[in-house]
Structures are given as C-alpha cells and as structure tokens.
Motif scaffolding. Structure first.
Motif, mmCIF file in Angstrom:
data_model
loop_
_atom_site.group_PDB
_atom_site.id
_atom_site.type_symbol
_atom_site.label_atom_id
_atom_site.label_comp_id
_atom_site.label_asym_id
_atom_site.label_seq_id
_atom_site.Cartn_x
_atom_site.Cartn_y
_atom_site.Cartn_z
ATOM 1 N N LEU A 96 -11.429 -12.692 10.527
ATOM 2 C CA LEU A 96 -10.368 -12.754 9.518
ATOM 3 C C LEU A 96 -9.419 -11.563 9.579
ATOM 4 C CD1 LEU A 96 -12.488 -14.084 6.525
ATOM 5 C CD2 LEU A 96 -11.042 -15.378 8.112
ATOM 6 N N VAL A 97 -9.885 -10.458 10.146
ATOM 7 C CA VAL A 97 -9.029 -9.283 10.309
ATOM 8 C C VAL A 97 -9.179 -8.750 11.728
ATOM 9 C CG1 VAL A 97 -9.080 -8.618 7.862
ATOM 10 C CG2 VAL A 97 -10.736 -7.625 9.445
ATOM 11 N N VAL A 98 -8.187 -7.980 12.142
ATOM 12 C CA VAL A 98 -8.173 -7.328 13.454
ATOM 13 C C VAL A 98 -8.088 -5.832 13.211
ATOM 14 C CG1 VAL A 98 -6.877 -7.066 15.600
ATOM 15 C CG2 VAL A 98 -7.014 -9.300 14.493
ATOM 16 N N ALA A 99 -8.880 -5.065 13.944
ATOM 17 C CA ALA A 99 -8.875 -3.611 13.825
ATOM 18 C C ALA A 99 -8.119 -2.997 14.994
ATOM 19 C CB ALA A 99 -10.298 -3.077 13.798
ATOM 20 N N ALA A 100 -7.407 -1.914 14.718
ATOM 21 C CA ALA A 100 -6.696 -1.168 15.762
ATOM 22 C C ALA A 100 -6.905 0.324 15.508
ATOM 23 C CB ALA A 100 -5.207 -1.497 15.732
ATOM 24 N N ARG A 101 -7.217 1.060 16.562
ATOM 25 C CA ARG A 101 -7.407 2.508 16.444
ATOM 26 C C ARG A 101 -6.125 3.230 16.826
ATOM 27 N NH1 ARG A 101 -11.721 5.030 14.268
ATOM 28 N NH2 ARG A 101 -11.555 6.662 15.802
ATOM 29 N N ARG A 102 -5.811 4.224 16.049
ATOM 30 C CA ARG A 102 -4.719 5.158 16.357
ATOM 31 C C ARG A 102 -5.261 6.549 16.123
ATOM 32 N NH1 ARG A 102 1.253 3.437 15.121
ATOM 33 N NH2 ARG A 102 1.446 1.982 16.835
ATOM 34 N N GLY A 103 -5.607 7.216 17.208
ATOM 35 C CA GLY A 103 -6.232 8.531 17.062
ATOM 36 C C GLY A 103 -7.562 8.385 16.352
ATOM 37 N N LYS A 104 -7.742 9.147 15.283
ATOM 38 C CA LYS A 104 -9.000 9.063 14.540
ATOM 39 C C LYS A 104 -8.953 8.038 13.414
ATOM 40 C CE LYS A 104 -7.975 12.866 11.375
ATOM 41 N NZ LYS A 104 -8.492 14.072 10.764
ATOM 42 N N TRP A 105 -7.843 7.338 13.266
ATOM 43 C CA TRP A 105 -7.665 6.389 12.170
ATOM 44 C C TRP A 105 -7.842 4.953 12.655
ATOM 45 C CZ3 TRP A 105 -7.892 9.292 8.157
ATOM 46 C CH2 TRP A 105 -7.337 10.556 8.169
ATOM 47 N N THR A 106 -8.405 4.119 11.783
ATOM 48 C CA THR A 106 -8.539 2.696 12.071
ATOM 49 C C THR A 106 -7.668 1.925 11.093
ATOM 50 O OG1 THR A 106 -10.812 3.013 12.808
ATOM 51 C CG2 THR A 106 -10.149 0.757 12.292
ATOM 52 N N PHE A 108 0.846 -1.191 0.000
ATOM 53 C CA PHE A 108 0.000 0.000 0.000
ATOM 54 C C PHE A 108 0.881 1.240 0.000
ATOM 55 C CE2 PHE A 108 -2.909 -3.191 1.406
ATOM 56 C CZ PHE A 108 -4.163 -2.757 1.000
ATOM 57 N N PRO A 109 0.570 2.216 -0.858
ATOM 58 C CA PRO A 109 1.361 3.459 -0.878
ATOM 59 C C PRO A 109 1.353 4.139 0.487
ATOM 60 C CG PRO A 109 -0.184 3.388 -2.715
ATOM 61 C CD PRO A 109 -0.514 2.233 -1.813
ATOM 62 N N VAL A 116 -7.651 2.305 6.963
ATOM 63 C CA VAL A 116 -8.867 2.076 6.193
ATOM 64 C C VAL A 116 -8.938 3.002 4.976
ATOM 65 C CG1 VAL A 116 -10.377 3.599 7.529
ATOM 66 C CG2 VAL A 116 -11.335 1.636 6.365
ATOM 67 N N THR A 117 -8.386 4.196 5.079
ATOM 68 C CA THR A 117 -8.379 5.121 3.947
ATOM 69 C C THR A 117 -7.574 4.555 2.790
ATOM 70 O OG1 THR A 117 -8.581 6.992 5.468
ATOM 71 C CG2 THR A 117 -7.828 7.483 3.246
ATOM 72 N N ASP A 118 -6.432 3.934 3.088
ATOM 73 C CA ASP A 118 -5.609 3.328 2.037
ATOM 74 C C ASP A 118 -6.305 2.118 1.417
ATOM 75 O OD1 ASP A 118 -3.589 5.208 2.446
ATOM 76 O OD2 ASP A 118 -2.637 3.974 3.991
ATOM 77 N N SER A 122 -15.948 0.260 4.919
ATOM 78 C CA SER A 122 -16.030 0.015 6.363
ATOM 79 C C SER A 122 -16.974 -1.136 6.675
ATOM 80 C CB SER A 122 -16.479 1.278 7.092
ATOM 81 O OG SER A 122 -15.462 2.258 7.024
ATOM 82 N N GLN A 123 -18.074 -1.244 5.936
ATOM 83 C CA GLN A 123 -19.012 -2.347 6.157
ATOM 84 C C GLN A 123 -18.361 -3.689 5.831
ATOM 85 O OE1 GLN A 123 -22.481 -1.368 3.853
ATOM 86 N NE2 GLN A 123 -23.272 0.055 5.389
ATOM 87 N N TYR A 124 -17.649 -3.759 4.717
ATOM 88 C CA TYR A 124 -16.958 -5.000 4.358
ATOM 89 C C TYR A 124 -15.901 -5.367 5.406
ATOM 90 C CZ TYR A 124 -19.045 -5.247 -0.309
ATOM 91 O OH TYR A 124 -19.911 -5.363 -1.349
ATOM 92 N N LEU A 125 -15.147 -4.380 5.852
ATOM 93 C CA LEU A 125 -14.122 -4.638 6.862
ATOM 94 C C LEU A 125 -14.756 -5.083 8.180
ATOM 95 C CD1 LEU A 125 -11.717 -1.707 6.014
ATOM 96 C CD2 LEU A 125 -11.179 -4.140 5.844
ATOM 97 N N ALA A 126 -15.900 -4.516 8.521
ATOM 98 C CA ALA A 126 -16.603 -4.926 9.745
ATOM 99 C C ALA A 126 -17.037 -6.390 9.642
ATOM 100 C CB ALA A 126 -17.805 -4.025 9.995
ATOM 101 N N MET A 127 -17.493 -6.804 8.461
ATOM 102 C CA MET A 127 -17.887 -8.212 8.276
ATOM 103 C C MET A 127 -16.674 -9.137 8.398
ATOM 104 S SD MET A 127 -20.824 -8.320 5.346
ATOM 105 C CE MET A 127 -20.356 -6.959 4.305
#
Length: 81
Positions: free
Chosen positions: A51-61, A11-12, A25-27, A40-45
């Motif tokens: 299959l994936v793990v989410a991590a928050r950093r400030g306002k970014w996921t 990813f760039p 998520v923006t990338d 975001s809906q696909y990633l939530a599924m």
C-alpha cells in the motif's frame, strides 16, 4: 495513515519537490502521535501489503502511497463485494 499520505502537502514542512518521494517518517510519526518504533512497524506492514512505497534519502526514509496497488485492491474488493 495511507489516507493522510494522499495529500503529502498537508504535512508541515513539506516542499513541492518532496511530493515525488513522499513524507518523511518523522513527520508521519509526529502526526500519528506514536513512538518512532511503533510508527515504523505500522509503515513496514503497509509496505509489505503493497500500500505504500519507501524511499531512502540519506538517513531519512520517506513514504508515499502506491496508487496502482491501492487501485487494484479497490477493484478486487468491488469484485468480491
């Protein structure tokens, strides 16, 4: 989408230190070419499926693959088929 996450550095803008937390998520949205809400809906599924793990950093996921769960899924599929 999870296959793309196998190589976060593809990813760039990814920095080597980002690999630990995943891809913003923006990338991901830019690569898939879908709207933010749809992405975001696909990633939530994928997260709910384990299959994936989410991590928050400030306002970014950030998302990364859950390799342990993916391996278990692959093993189960091999046992079934």
């Amino acid at each position: 989408m999870p296959v793309w996450l196998k190589d976060p550095m593809s990813f760039p803008g990814q920095e080597p230190g980002d690999v630990e937390i995943g891809v913003c998520v923006t990338d991901i949205q830019q690569r898939v070419g879908l709207g933010q809400s749809t992405t975001s809906q696909y990633l939530a599924m994928l997260r709910q499926a384990g299959l994936v793990v989410a991590a928050r950093r400030g306002k970014w996921t950030y998302y990364r693959r859950d390799e342990a769960n993916i391996a278990r899924l692959m093993e189960t599929l091999r046992d079934v088929f």
